[in-house]
Design a protein around this motif. Structure first.
Motif, PDB file in Angstrom:
ATOM      1  N   ALA A  39       0.821  -1.208   0.000  1.00 45.79           N
ATOM      2  CA  ALA A  39       0.000   0.000   0.000  1.00 45.79           C
ATOM      3  C   ALA A  39       0.857   1.262   0.000  1.00 45.79           C
ATOM      4  O   ALA A  39       0.356   2.349  -0.261  1.00 45.79           O
ATOM      5  CB  ALA A  39      -0.919  -0.001   1.209  1.00 45.79           C
ATOM      6  N   ALA A  40       2.138   1.119   0.308  1.00 44.52           N
ATOM      7  CA  ALA A  40       3.048   2.268   0.356  1.00 44.52           C
ATOM      8  C   ALA A  40       4.451   1.781   0.015  1.00 44.52           C
ATOM      9  O   ALA A  40       4.693   0.584  -0.107  1.00 44.52           O
ATOM     10  CB  ALA A  40       3.037   2.900   1.742  1.00 44.52           C
ATOM     11  N   PHE A  41       5.368   2.714  -0.129  1.00 45.68           N
ATOM     12  CA  PHE A  41       6.759   2.321  -0.322  1.00 45.68           C
ATOM     13  C   PHE A  41       7.369   2.022   1.044  1.00 45.68           C
ATOM     14  O   PHE A  41       6.861   2.449   2.078  1.00 45.68           O
ATOM     15  CB  PHE A  41       7.549   3.418  -1.048  1.00 45.68           C
ATOM     16  N   ARG A  42       8.465   1.263   1.037  1.00 44.68           N
ATOM     17  CA  ARG A  42       9.206   1.005   2.272  1.00 44.68           C
ATOM     18  C   ARG A  42      10.650   1.433   2.043  1.00 44.68           C
ATOM     19  O   ARG A  42      11.170   1.309   0.939  1.00 44.68           O
ATOM     20  CB  ARG A  42       9.175  -0.476   2.639  1.00 44.68           C
ATOM     21  N   ALA A  43      11.278   1.939   3.093  1.00 45.76           N
ATOM     22  CA  ALA A  43      12.660   2.394   2.975  1.00 45.76           C
ATOM     23  C   ALA A  43      13.486   1.872   4.143  1.00 45.76           C
ATOM     24  O   ALA A  43      13.010   1.813   5.275  1.00 45.76           O
ATOM     25  CB  ALA A  43      12.724   3.916   2.936  1.00 45.76           C
ATOM     26  N   GLY A  44      14.710   1.503   3.840  1.00 42.34           N
ATOM     27  CA  GLY A  44      15.676   1.111   4.852  1.00 42.34           C
ATOM     28  C   GLY A  44      16.889   2.014   4.727  1.00 42.34           C
ATOM     29  O   GLY A  44      17.262   2.419   3.625  1.00 42.34           O
ATOM     30  N   ILE A  45      17.489   2.345   5.856  1.00 41.08           N
ATOM     31  CA  ILE A  45      18.626   3.266   5.870  1.00 41.08           C
ATOM     32  C   ILE A  45      19.813   2.563   6.499  1.00 41.08           C
ATOM     33  O   ILE A  45      19.686   1.936   7.553  1.00 41.08           O
ATOM     34  CB  ILE A  45      18.278   4.547   6.659  1.00 41.08           C
ATOM     35  N   SER A  46      20.962   2.691   5.850  1.00 39.32           N
ATOM     36  CA  SER A  46      22.191   2.105   6.369  1.00 39.32           C
ATOM     37  C   SER A  46      23.248   3.198   6.485  1.00 39.32           C
ATOM     38  O   SER A  46      23.535   3.898   5.511  1.00 39.32           O
ATOM     39  CB  SER A  46      22.677   1.002   5.428  1.00 39.32           C
ATOM     40  N   VAL A  47      23.795   3.334   7.690  1.00 39.79           N
ATOM     41  CA  VAL A  47      24.850   4.315   7.944  1.00 39.79           C
ATOM     42  C   VAL A  47      25.982   3.569   8.644  1.00 39.79           C
ATOM     43  O   VAL A  47      25.814   3.101   9.767  1.00 39.79           O
ATOM     44  CB  VAL A  47      24.339   5.486   8.821  1.00 39.79           C
ATOM     45  N   SER A  48      27.129   3.463   7.988  1.00 42.82           N
ATOM     46  CA  SER A  48      28.220   2.660   8.532  1.00 42.82           C
ATOM     47  C   SER A  48      29.004   3.416   9.603  1.00 42.82           C
ATOM     48  O   SER A  48      28.869   4.629   9.768  1.00 42.82           O
ATOM     49  CB  SER A  48      29.168   2.223   7.419  1.00 42.82           C
ATOM     50  N   LYS A  49      29.856   2.693  10.280  1.00 40.03           N
ATOM     51  CA  LYS A  49      30.690   3.285  11.326  1.00 40.03           C
ATOM     52  C   LYS A  49      31.734   4.241  10.758  1.00 40.03           C
ATOM     53  O   LYS A  49      32.335   5.004  11.509  1.00 40.03           O
ATOM     54  CB  LYS A  49      31.373   2.187  12.142  1.00 40.03           C
ATOM     55  N   LYS A  50      31.941   4.209   9.454  1.00 36.33           N
ATOM     56  CA  LYS A  50      32.864   5.157   8.824  1.00 36.33           C
ATOM     57  C   LYS A  50      32.338   6.587   8.930  1.00 36.33           C
ATOM     58  O   LYS A  50      33.105   7.536   8.835  1.00 36.33           O
ATOM     59  CB  LYS A  50      33.056   4.816   7.343  1.00 36.33           C
ATOM     60  N   ILE A  51      31.037   6.732   9.112  1.00 30.93           N
ATOM     61  CA  ILE A  51      30.410   8.051   9.189  1.00 30.93           C
ATOM     62  C   ILE A  51      30.738   8.729  10.515  1.00 30.93           C
ATOM     63  O   ILE A  51      30.935   9.934  10.574  1.00 30.93           O
ATOM     64  CB  ILE A  51      28.874   7.936   9.020  1.00 30.93           C
ATOM     65  N   GLY A  52      30.771   7.963  11.590  1.00 38.58           N
ATOM     66  CA  GLY A  52      31.055   8.546  12.901  1.00 38.58           C
ATOM     67  C   GLY A  52      30.558   7.642  14.014  1.00 38.58           C
ATOM     68  O   GLY A  52      30.182   6.492  13.782  1.00 38.58           O
ATOM     69  N   ASN A  53      30.535   8.193  15.221  1.00 37.85           N
ATOM     70  CA  ASN A  53      30.074   7.399  16.357  1.00 37.85           C
ATOM     71  C   ASN A  53      28.551   7.268  16.330  1.00 37.85           C
ATOM     72  O   ASN A  53      27.885   7.779  15.429  1.00 37.85           O
ATOM     73  CB  ASN A  53      30.582   7.991  17.673  1.00 37.85           C
ATOM     74  N   ALA A  54      27.990   6.602  17.320  1.00 42.38           N
ATOM     75  CA  ALA A  54      26.559   6.298  17.325  1.00 42.38           C
ATOM     76  C   ALA A  54      25.698   7.558  17.293  1.00 42.38           C
ATOM     77  O   ALA A  54      24.659   7.590  16.631  1.00 42.38           O
ATOM     78  CB  ALA A  54      26.212   5.455  18.546  1.00 42.38           C
ATOM     79  N   VAL A  55      26.125   8.586  17.994  1.00 39.44           N
ATOM     80  CA  VAL A  55      25.358   9.829  18.025  1.00 39.44           C
ATOM     81  C   VAL A  55      25.270  10.433  16.624  1.00 39.44           C
ATOM     82  O   VAL A  55      24.200  10.835  16.164  1.00 39.44           O
ATOM     83  CB  VAL A  55      25.992  10.832  19.021  1.00 39.44           C
ATOM     84  N   VAL A  56      26.384  10.469  15.937  1.00 37.32           N
ATOM     85  CA  VAL A  56      26.432  11.037  14.587  1.00 37.32           C
ATOM     86  C   VAL A  56      25.619  10.177  13.622  1.00 37.32           C
ATOM     87  O   VAL A  56      24.835  10.695  12.817  1.00 37.32           O
ATOM     88  CB  VAL A  56      27.898  11.166  14.107  1.00 37.32           C
TER      89      VAL A  56
END
Length: 126
Positions: A39-56
């Protein structure tokens, strides 16, 4: 973007990687695959540890979710999307993330034209 419109499980991500097509720019890689009967689109997001710590990483995910929510009416139903953030995205503003996602979605032919916001097309003055 509603919680029920998110990809969460590894099998869901793997299905998009295997069946879908990809497009990329400097900030994002986008995988998209058609999923019948949704009924709608679904999206998943992946952000690796190369980006920064958990907060970032969590901040980047929140900004990406908000950018996708702003484009929600322009994304066709029946699609599964996986958005992978590349290094450098952590310094971007919400507006810059939205423009970059719009660019990569156009490259992937997920969105056909610039979405209308406030009665004006993005990128045009007037």
């Amino acid at each position: 973007m509603h919680r029920s419109h998110r990809l969460k499980k590894n099998e869901q991500f793997q299905a998009v990687f295997q069946r879908g097509s990809s497009a990329a720019n400097k900030q994002f890689v986008l995988y998209s695959a058609k999923q019948e009967g949704q009924a709608a689109f679904r999206a998943g997001i992946s952000v690796s540890k190369k980006i920064g710590n958990a907060v970032v990483r969590n901040r980047v995910k929140r900004l990406i979710r908000e950018a996708v929510a702003r484009m929600e009416s322009d994304i066709p139903v029946g699609l599964d999307l996986v958005i992978i953030a590349r290094p450098g995205v952590e310094a971007m503003t919400l507006e810059a993330i939205e423009q970059s996602l719009l660019h990569v979605m156009k490259r992937a032919k997920v969105i056909k034209q610039a979405p209308v916001h406030n009665g004006k097309r993005d990128g045009k003055r007037g």
